[in-house]
Every structure is written in C-alpha cells, then in structure tokens.
Motif scaffolding. Structure first.
Motif, PDB file in Angstrom:
ATOM      1  N   ASN A  95       0.832  -1.210   0.000  1.00 43.17           N
ATOM      2  CA  ASN A  95       0.000   0.000   0.000  1.00 43.17           C
ATOM      3  C   ASN A  95       0.865   1.258   0.000  1.00 43.17           C
ATOM      4  O   ASN A  95       2.102   1.196   0.069  1.00 43.17           O
ATOM      5  N   LYS A  96       0.181   2.390  -0.080  1.00 46.25           N
ATOM      6  CA  LYS A  96       0.887   3.670  -0.161  1.00 46.25           C
ATOM      7  C   LYS A  96       1.712   3.935   1.099  1.00 46.25           C
ATOM      8  O   LYS A  96       2.813   4.476   1.019  1.00 46.25           O
ATOM      9  N   LYS A  97       1.156   3.581   2.265  1.00 45.13           N
ATOM     10  CA  LYS A  97       1.877   3.847   3.501  1.00 45.13           C
ATOM     11  C   LYS A  97       3.193   3.089   3.540  1.00 45.13           C
ATOM     12  O   LYS A  97       4.211   3.604   4.033  1.00 45.13           O
ATOM     13  N   TYR A  98       3.190   1.880   2.983  1.00 51.48           N
ATOM     14  CA  TYR A  98       4.424   1.098   2.931  1.00 51.48           C
ATOM     15  C   TYR A  98       5.464   1.818   2.076  1.00 51.48           C
ATOM     16  O   TYR A  98       6.643   1.912   2.436  1.00 51.48           O
ATOM     17  N   SER A  99       5.020   2.365   0.943  1.00 53.14           N
ATOM     18  CA  SER A  99       5.935   3.095   0.061  1.00 53.14           C
ATOM     19  C   SER A  99       6.438   4.363   0.738  1.00 53.14           C
ATOM     20  O   SER A  99       7.601   4.752   0.579  1.00 53.14           O
ATOM     21  N   GLU A 100       5.548   5.035   1.522  1.00 52.42           N
ATOM     22  CA  GLU A 100       5.965   6.256   2.209  1.00 52.42           C
ATOM     23  C   GLU A 100       6.997   5.944   3.290  1.00 52.42           C
ATOM     24  O   GLU A 100       7.965   6.689   3.469  1.00 52.42           O
ATOM     25  N   ILE A 101       6.789   4.838   4.000  1.00 50.96           N
ATOM     26  CA  ILE A 101       7.736   4.491   5.066  1.00 50.96           C
ATOM     27  C   ILE A 101       9.119   4.235   4.483  1.00 50.96           C
ATOM     28  O   ILE A 101      10.137   4.708   5.009  1.00 50.96           O
ATOM     29  N   TYR A 102       9.161   3.474   3.391  1.00 50.72           N
ATOM     30  CA  TYR A 102      10.448   3.151   2.751  1.00 50.72           C
ATOM     31  C   TYR A 102      10.605   3.989   1.484  1.00 50.72           C
ATOM     32  O   TYR A 102      10.863   3.475   0.403  1.00 50.72           O
ATOM     33  N   SER A 103      10.433   5.283   1.623  1.00 51.99           N
ATOM     34  CA  SER A 103      10.457   6.172   0.454  1.00 51.99           C
ATOM     35  C   SER A 103      11.806   6.139  -0.266  1.00 51.99           C
ATOM     36  O   SER A 103      11.874   6.306  -1.485  1.00 51.99           O
ATOM     37  N   ARG A 104      12.887   5.882   0.452  1.00 50.93           N
ATOM     38  CA  ARG A 104      14.216   5.851  -0.179  1.00 50.93           C
ATOM     39  C   ARG A 104      14.400   4.607  -1.051  1.00 50.93           C
ATOM     40  O   ARG A 104      15.260   4.586  -1.935  1.00 50.93           O
ATOM     41  N   SER A 105      13.569   3.572  -0.800  1.00 51.06           N
ATOM     42  CA  SER A 105      13.691   2.334  -1.590  1.00 51.06           C
ATOM     43  C   SER A 105      12.466   2.055  -2.430  1.00 51.06           C
ATOM     44  O   SER A 105      12.377   1.000  -3.073  1.00 51.06           O
ATOM     45  N   SER A 106      11.472   2.977  -2.435  1.00 44.73           N
ATOM     46  CA  SER A 106      10.210   2.694  -3.118  1.00 44.73           C
ATOM     47  C   SER A 106      10.383   2.523  -4.622  1.00 44.73           C
ATOM     48  O   SER A 106       9.535   1.906  -5.275  1.00 44.73           O
ATOM     49  N   LEU A 128      12.314   0.607  -6.007  1.00 45.10           N
ATOM     50  CA  LEU A 128      12.655  -0.801  -6.245  1.00 45.10           C
ATOM     51  C   LEU A 128      11.445  -1.710  -6.110  1.00 45.10           C
ATOM     52  O   LEU A 128      11.546  -2.913  -6.380  1.00 45.10           O
ATOM     53  N   PHE A 129      10.302  -1.141  -5.653  1.00 41.67           N
ATOM     54  CA  PHE A 129       9.138  -1.978  -5.401  1.00 41.67           C
ATOM     55  C   PHE A 129       8.393  -2.226  -6.712  1.00 41.67           C
ATOM     56  O   PHE A 129       7.735  -1.318  -7.247  1.00 41.67           O
ATOM     57  N   VAL A 130       8.520  -3.416  -7.229  1.00 42.38           N
ATOM     58  CA  VAL A 130       7.777  -3.860  -8.418  1.00 42.38           C
ATOM     59  C   VAL A 130       7.341  -5.297  -8.162  1.00 42.38           C
ATOM     60  O   VAL A 130       8.011  -6.045  -7.434  1.00 42.38           O
ATOM     61  N   PRO A 131       6.192  -5.696  -8.726  1.00 47.14           N
ATOM     62  CA  PRO A 131       5.755  -7.087  -8.533  1.00 47.14           C
ATOM     63  C   PRO A 131       6.818  -8.057  -9.035  1.00 47.14           C
ATOM     64  O   PRO A 131       7.399  -7.878 -10.110  1.00 47.14           O
ATOM     65  N   GLY A 132       7.088  -9.056  -8.247  1.00 45.13           N
ATOM     66  CA  GLY A 132       8.076 -10.070  -8.606  1.00 45.13           C
ATOM     67  C   GLY A 132       9.460  -9.793  -8.067  1.00 45.13           C
ATOM     68  O   GLY A 132      10.314 -10.694  -8.034  1.00 45.13           O
ATOM     69  N   ALA A 133       9.738  -8.545  -7.660  1.00 48.74           N
ATOM     70  CA  ALA A 133      11.057  -8.238  -7.099  1.00 48.74           C
ATOM     71  C   ALA A 133      11.170  -8.872  -5.719  1.00 48.74           C
ATOM     72  O   ALA A 133      10.195  -8.969  -4.969  1.00 48.74           O
ATOM     73  N   ARG A 134      12.380  -9.276  -5.372  1.00 52.06           N
ATOM     74  CA  ARG A 134      12.579  -9.939  -4.089  1.00 52.06           C
ATOM     75  C   ARG A 134      12.894  -8.896  -3.005  1.00 52.06           C
ATOM     76  O   ARG A 134      13.675  -7.976  -3.224  1.00 52.06           O
ATOM     77  N   LEU A 135      12.269  -9.125  -1.849  1.00 58.01           N
ATOM     78  CA  LEU A 135      12.483  -8.202  -0.734  1.00 58.01           C
ATOM     79  C   LEU A 135      13.941  -8.187  -0.303  1.00 58.01           C
ATOM     80  O   LEU A 135      14.493  -7.135   0.018  1.00 58.01           O
ATOM     81  N   GLN A 136      14.582  -9.367  -0.333  1.00 55.54           N
ATOM     82  CA  GLN A 136      15.970  -9.406   0.111  1.00 55.54           C
ATOM     83  C   GLN A 136      16.873  -8.585  -0.796  1.00 55.54           C
ATOM     84  O   GLN A 136      17.867  -8.010  -0.338  1.00 55.54           O
ATOM     85  N   ASP A 137      16.486  -8.456  -2.087  1.00 53.08           N
ATOM     86  CA  ASP A 137      17.278  -7.621  -3.000  1.00 53.08           C
ATOM     87  C   ASP A 137      17.123  -6.145  -2.644  1.00 53.08           C
ATOM     88  O   ASP A 137      18.091  -5.381  -2.662  1.00 53.08           O
ATOM     89  N   THR A 138      15.877  -5.749  -2.360  1.00 50.40           N
ATOM     90  CA  THR A 138      15.666  -4.336  -2.000  1.00 50.40           C
ATOM     91  C   THR A 138      16.362  -4.013  -0.676  1.00 50.40           C
ATOM     92  O   THR A 138      16.862  -2.903  -0.487  1.00 50.40           O
ATOM     93  N   ILE A 139      16.380  -5.001   0.229  1.00 50.71           N
ATOM     94  CA  ILE A 139      17.062  -4.779   1.511  1.00 50.71           C
ATOM     95  C   ILE A 139      18.550  -4.591   1.284  1.00 50.71           C
ATOM     96  O   ILE A 139      19.195  -3.694   1.848  1.00 50.71           O
ATOM     97  N   ARG A 140      19.135  -5.422   0.439  1.00 54.11           N
ATOM     98  CA  ARG A 140      20.572  -5.348   0.196  1.00 54.11           C
ATOM     99  C   ARG A 140      20.937  -4.010  -0.449  1.00 54.11           C
ATOM    100  O   ARG A 140      21.929  -3.381  -0.070  1.00 54.11           O
ATOM    101  N   ILE A 141      20.106  -3.603  -1.425  1.00 54.47           N
ATOM    102  CA  ILE A 141      20.372  -2.308  -2.066  1.00 54.47           C
ATOM    103  C   ILE A 141      20.233  -1.177  -1.045  1.00 54.47           C
ATOM    104  O   ILE A 141      21.017  -0.226  -1.027  1.00 54.47           O
ATOM    105  N   GLY A 142      19.206  -1.290  -0.163  1.00 58.33           N
ATOM    106  CA  GLY A 142      19.013  -0.271   0.866  1.00 58.33           C
ATOM    107  C   GLY A 142      20.189  -0.202   1.818  1.00 58.33           C
ATOM    108  O   GLY A 142      20.593   0.883   2.255  1.00 58.33           O
ATOM    109  N   VAL A 143      20.769  -1.366   2.154  1.00 63.79           N
ATOM    110  CA  VAL A 143      21.955  -1.375   3.015  1.00 63.79           C
ATOM    111  C   VAL A 143      23.095  -0.650   2.330  1.00 63.79           C
ATOM    112  O   VAL A 143      23.838   0.134   2.947  1.00 63.79           O
ATOM    113  N   GLU A 144      23.274  -0.934   1.012  1.00 64.46           N
ATOM    114  CA  GLU A 144      24.338  -0.275   0.263  1.00 64.46           C
ATOM    115  C   GLU A 144      24.118   1.238   0.203  1.00 64.46           C
ATOM    116  O   GLU A 144      25.075   2.013   0.215  1.00 64.46           O
TER     117      GLU A 144
END
Length: 745
Positions: free
Chosen positions: A90-101, A103-119
C-alpha cells in the motif's frame, strides 16, 4: 489451424447470435452429424473464453478493491509470495520506505531491495555488519516470531510484524512509532530524573515494574528488591491499591497513604496515579509525594490551635469542647461537675521583679503541680496569663470540690526554686457547680470567674462558690461599662470642683476637679461605682484625658492665682503618652503649666517603674505641680518622698476624721505636717467637716484644707460666681471660720 470457409463461418456466427440471451431465437436448420460436433466444440470454446474474461475482470476489480482498502490503512502493508517476492503493497508502505520505493515492483525480491538499501545507507543499524544484519533480517522474514523495531536513516523507528500465510506467503505490517518512541524517551527522562519518587505498577497483578532513582533513595530498597515487590507490600495499613475503587480524583488526592520504608519507618504520602502502557503491559504510574513533615506540621498547628504554647495545657477552645462532652454525659446521670477557675495572686509582681523568664518558668511549674494533683479523668486548661481552669466530674456533693480546692492551694503554695530564686506564689479559686449554676460550658466558666473575683476581693488565698447575686452584679457592671463608653463618646461626663482653702487667710487657692456622671435614667452616678469599671476596661485613659482637657479649659478663665488639681490613675502612666496628653491640654486651653496640679497616689510608685519617674520629672520640668494624694494609706510613704520631689502632700481624710477627739490621729497629723515643713512642701488636709477639725489643723500649722465644711464639689458655673464673690470682698477682713465657711459654701 485449418481455415473455416466463409459459408461455414457465417453459419457459425448465426448460431452464436441465436444463443445470445435476449435476442429472438431463429430456427436453426438441422446439420448433419459431423457439422453438429464442430459447432458444439466452437460454442464451448467461446463460452470458456467468455468465462475466463469475466473471471479476469472480477479479479481485477477485487485487486483494485483490495488495493483501495489497504491504501487507506494508517499502517504499511506488504504481501510477499513464498520466495519473498513482492505481490502487493500500500501507499503507507511506500511512504515508510520512500528511499527504496523505486525498487518496489511485482516479482522483485524483498531481500534484493534490503541489500540495495543497506548499500545506500538506509539502515544505520547495519553499518559495519552488513551481511550479518541482512542475514538476521531474512531469518526474521521467513521465520517470523515476535515484533521487532527497525531504525531508518532519517531517524524514524518502524515496528515490524510479519506472519506466514497458508500457502507459504508472507504478510508484513509496518507501523511508524517514531512519535511514540519520542514520548517514551521523554517519559523515561522525566521518570528517571524526576526528584519525586515514582513507581510503575502492573494493573493486573500490582507488581512493581519500574522505579526511578528518587524512589530508590526515598524507600531504601534496591532496584532488584523493588521489582520483587507489589505495591501492597509497601502499604502499611491499606488493603487496596491507590488506583482501586470508584473515587473521584479529588477524593484520591485528598487521601493520605502510609508506606513502609526499608528500615521500617512509616511515611505519609499523597499519591497521584495515571494509567499507561509500560513495556506492552497495562500499567499505572504512581507519583509519591512525601507529606510526612507537612502532616507533622499540621498536627503541630492543630495542637497549638487547641493548647497553650507555654504550658502545653489545653486552651479555652479545647476546654469548651471537653466540657461540652462532660456535661452531655452528666445530663444522663445524677453526678455533679465542679468548674474551678484558679487565679494566681500577685503574679504580676513576679514578672516585674524577677523578669518574664522566671514568670514563664513559674507558670510551667504551677501547671505541672496542678496536673499531678488531679485525677487522670479530670480536665485542666490555661485560660490566660495567670488563670487556670479545672473541671472535675463525678462529684456527689459540693464538699468534694472544697477538698480539691484545698489540695490545689496547698500544692501551689510550696516554694519554687527558679534560676536561683525561691519564689512563693498564692492562688484564689472560684467554683461553679453543674447543673445548679448552669449546664453550658461558657456560663459555668463565667460564673466560676465571678466567684474568683469575689475570692480575690474579699480574701486572697482562698476559694469562693458562685452565688446567683454575683450574676446580677456582673450584669449591672456590664451595663455601666456600656453606658460609660457612650457617655465618654458623647461628652456627658462633667468636672465638678471642690475648693482648696488657705487656712491662714481663708482664701480659695485652687480647686480639685472631681468627675461627675449625670445619667439620664439613674441620675448622678458615684465615681466609686464607675471609676473601677473604667480602670478595668481601659476606658480610664479616655475618661482621664477628657477631664484633664475640660478642667484646663475651665481654669483658664479663673483668676491667675487660682490653680486646678486633676487626679491621675496609675493606668494613665502605662499608656506612655501622658506627657503629650498634658501638653496638648495646656496648649489648647492656654492655661500656664504652673496653675495645673496633678495628683497621684502611692499605688503608682509601688511599681518602681523608671518610666513613671521619668514622666513625673518631665511634667515637673514643664512647670506642672505634682501632689501625693491620700498620704499615709499606702506602703513606705517616706521612701516615696525620697524618690521624687513632690510639691504637695495631701493628708488622707481617715486621719482628719474626729481629729479633735483622737490623740493618735493628732500625733500622726502633727508628724506629717512637720515632715512637710521640713521638706518645704505644701500640706493639704482632706475631708475637713467640723470646726474642731479645722481648729486643730490650724493650730498644727497645716497649709490648706478641703472638705464639706468649706464646700461640696460644684459645677463650673457656680465656681465662677464663687470666685467673683471672693474678688468682691478682697478688701474686707474675714471673720471667724464660720464666716469663711459661709463665704465658700
């Protein structure tokens, strides 16, 4: 795929149209066997396709409705498949993680977005331990358990809660708890560093969950010891916690709680409570205000309000309460109650001679002896400076009160050793009996006080019972006080003047001003009746000042050689302003000071006050003459003649009465006259009423005479005529004493 010929296609089209609901069905020509099968297959294909399209449309609508539903939620929501790939968020999820939003696309893996966010540095907790942090995060993702918190690069704190679905997918919930954490930090800061002891208790089992440093110091328990206790363990007597019940906040605030410290001491507390959530548990915060000292101070003030500060005995207020209780019990029985008012005799002289410090110690000693003489159930109180009250109940007859009085007088009469001085003090007692003399506390005290006054007036050192006639006399005295106050205010009092005669020439040398009160109802009231009332009530200063001013104004119009004598009460000297009163009277009237004569009695000099002597010397320096009135009736008169240079001595009328027939009186008068001549002062004889007395005084060389033989006291209008008559006969020699008496009478 084989092609359908146009002709056959048209047939199929017509057949399909014929099956559309709502259209009129046309007769379909019957087909041959193979053709019918082909047509059926084609129809089935069309139907299934239509159903699939409808299902897809429904799924799209459901998806959109789901997205709309989760978009309005205040929490962030994310749906992942079994491999941790994004399905929906939902939108609130995107707002919370606005710096990584991005990367949010259907089929993308959460662990990939986490790794990119760590970087990118989105997760400051991962700095320096990136792989370890990612591994911990993925473990919590695929094996979710308790909720946990996550700190983002902008300082926000996110609460994460994840659950597995039946198909192995993951539903994640994200809540921004940054403000809550800030409030918790503020609470912790206020809680830990607050100087007021604070305790957090669980609402369910009342156990102590947390305490601040002030509570540790105040109670003496360690933090570990506190966390093993419940709030009831701290309470001394109460069986319920402070927040229990349906009391209002005002009632809870007004209540005092007693707690027990680690060392066993009791403390008084005012407790303020507020419910909150503490470490995810419903709890209550208690602010504990120690009011032990305040309660002690209140108790001291309450004690002081009802007790005498010097002796610690009950005061009049508490005595009345105790008497009311005693009398209420007595009304239901035949017992009698004795109310004693005990007054110390000549206590003022102890203060004046030995000082107030010794006087205070004497009062404490008297109180101690009185208390030790009484029974435990008897009541004692201090009423004022030198008076005490004793109440004894359960008496069968008044004689029992007599026995008590004798014990009290005997106990008080023994000497007291105070600061190296042996002090002996006596007492007098007034007694009122209940119910015969009254059944109310105030009336009994008043009646006992009247009985005390009679005991002091008649014979000190004894006791006296109240009699009904005393109340009538007291009421009469009260009426005189009220009327006298009104008479002074309305200038009703008048000076009358009695002549002073020069016994050698028979001329009037002056007049003594004597106050007279013409009462509207009672006629002329004797000074012997109202002067004591004026002295007892403090009205003597106003009365004396009024008479002094009137006498000076009247004398100012008399001949220059005629003086006026005014009596002064000892109480007028205690006011401290007598000199200014005299100076104002002389200034307003214009009377020369040498024509004013002030008469004092030996009672004034008994006080041996330096202030009195200083005032007398100041008056004499002003030019005013000072006379000693009633000479010989006091104590140590000769010593007073040394202490102050008087201008005149007046022989008391008790020595002049029957002077011609009393050799002893003649000897006394002869001695006084001889003493006066030796000191160079004028001698005046008071109360001259007979020719024999006058002849004797003349033969002894007395200077002046005053009495009814010459004239009674007269108003000023008659005095003016008398003086005019004297001026008219200045050239005529006076004959014998009878002619002189006729002149002034």
């Amino acid at each position: 795929m084989r092609k359908v010929r146009p002709k056959a296609a048209n047939k199929l089209k017509r057949a399909a149209i014929a099956r559309i609901p709502g259209l009129p069905a046309k007769p379909i020509p019957k087909l041959a066997g193979p053709s019918r099968r082909v047509a059926a297959e084609i129809g089935e294909i069309v139907r299934k396709r239509a159903e699939a399209e409808a299902a897809i449309a429904d799924a799209r609508k459901s998806h959109e409705r789901l997205r709309e539903a989760i978009d309005i939620l205040p929490q962030g929501i994310v749906f992942l498949d079994a491999e941790g790939r994004y399905i929906l968020w939902n939108k609130k999820y995107s707002e919370i993680y606005s710096r990584s939003s991005d990367l949010f696309v259907p089929g993308a893996r959460l662990q990939d977005t986490i790794r990119i966010g760590v970087e990118r540095g989105d997760y400051p907790e991962a700095v320096g331990r990136e792989e370890e942090w990612i591994a911990e995060r993925l473990t919590r993702l695929f094996r979710p358990g308790e909720r946990h918190e996550q700190i983002l690069a902008d300082g926000r704190c996110i609460l994460i809660e994840e659950r597995l679905t039946e198909d192995g997918g993951i539903i994640g919930l994200r809540v921004d708890i940054s403000e809550l954490k800030q409030r918790e930090d503020s609470f912790r800061l206020l809680f830990d560093s607050n100087p007021v002891p604070m305790i957090v208790c669980a609402l369910d089992d009342e156990r102590i969950l947390g305490v601040n440093d002030a509570a540790l110091a105040h109670y003496g328990h360690s933090r570990a010891e506190f966390e093993k206790l419940s709030i009831r363990k701290l309470q001394a007597f109460e069986s319920e916690p402070p927040w229990a019940g349906d009391r209002s906040s005002d009632e809870l605030t007004a209540r005092t709680w007693k707690h027990v410290r680690a060392d066993g001491t009791l403390i008084d507390l005012a407790i303020y409570s507020r419910e909150l959530v503490y470490n995810d548990r419903p709890a209550v915060l208690l602010a504990l205000m120690d009011i032990t000292e305040r309660k002690r101070a209140e108790a001291r003030l309450a004690f002081m309000a009802q007790h005498d500060g010097l002796t610690g005995l009950p005061n009049r207020n508490l005595l009345r309460q105790q008497m009311d209780e005693i009398l209420s019990h007595t009304r239901r029985s035949s017992d009698k109650v004795a109310v004693l008012v005990l007054g110390l005799d000549n206590f003022k002289s102890v203060n004046d001679t030995l000082g107030h410090g010794v006087g205070d110690k004497l009062l404490r000693g008297v109180a101690k002896r009185l208390r030790s003489t009484l029974r435990e159930e008897d009541t004692i109180a201090r009423l004022n400076s030198d008076e005490f009250a004793i109440v004894q109940s359960g008496l069968a007859r008044p004689e029992d009160a007599v026995l008590l009085c004798r014990r009290l007088l005997e106990a008080i009469g023994d000497p007291y050793l105070l600061d190296g001085h042996s002090v002996v003090i006596g007492a007098s007692i007034g007694i009122a009996m209940a119910p015969s003399d009254g059944d109310e506390s105030e009336k009994l005290l008043k009646n006992a006080d009247m009985a005390l006054s009679r005991a002091k007036n008649e014979q000190r050192g004894t006791f006296s019972f109240f009699e009904a006639g005393m109340d009538a006399r007291a009421q009469s005295r009260r009426k005189i006080e009220i009327d006298l106050r009104d008479a002074i205010q309305n200038d009703v009092l008048r000076p009358y003047y009695q002549p002073l005669i020069d016994l050698s020439t028979g001329r009037i040398t002056g007049f003594e001003a004597l106050v007279r009160w013409p009462h509207a109802e009672r006629g002329m009231i004797s000074p012997a009746e109202f002067i004591p009332v004026a002295e007892d009530t403090g009205l003597i200063n106003a009365l004396g000042g009024l008479m002094l001013r009137r006498a000076c104004m009247d004398a100012a119009i008399w001949p220059d050689e005629v003086r006026v004598a005014v009596n002064l009460s000892p109480l007028q000297f205690r006011g401290g302003n007598l000199l200014s009163v005299v100076m104002d009277a002389l200034k307003q009237s214009g009377l020369p000071p040498k024509r004013l004569e002030l008469e004092i009695t030996e009672t004034l000099l008994l006080e041996k006050s330096s202030q009195v002597l200083a005032t007398l010397h100041a008056l004499r320096a002003l030019g005013v003459r000072i006379s000693m009135d009633d000479f010989g009736t006091g104590y140590s008169s000769l010593s007073y003649l040394r202490s102050f240079p008087f201008d005149k001595i007046k022989i008391d009328q008790s020595f002049v009465r029957d002077l011609g027939a009393n050799p002893d009186a003649q000897a006394i008068v002869r001695s006084i006259i001889s003493l006066g001549m030796g000191l160079g002062v004028t001698i005046t004889a008071e109360g001259v009423e007979t020719e024999a007395e006058l002849s004797c005084l003349r033969s002894e060389g007395c200077h002046e005479g005053q009495g009814f033989l010459f004239s009674r006291a007269r108003p000023n209008v008659e005095i003016v005529g008398l003086l005019k008559a004297q001026c008219g006969v200045d050239s005529v020699a006076l004959g014998d004493a009878t002619e002189e008496a006729a002149l002034v009478a």
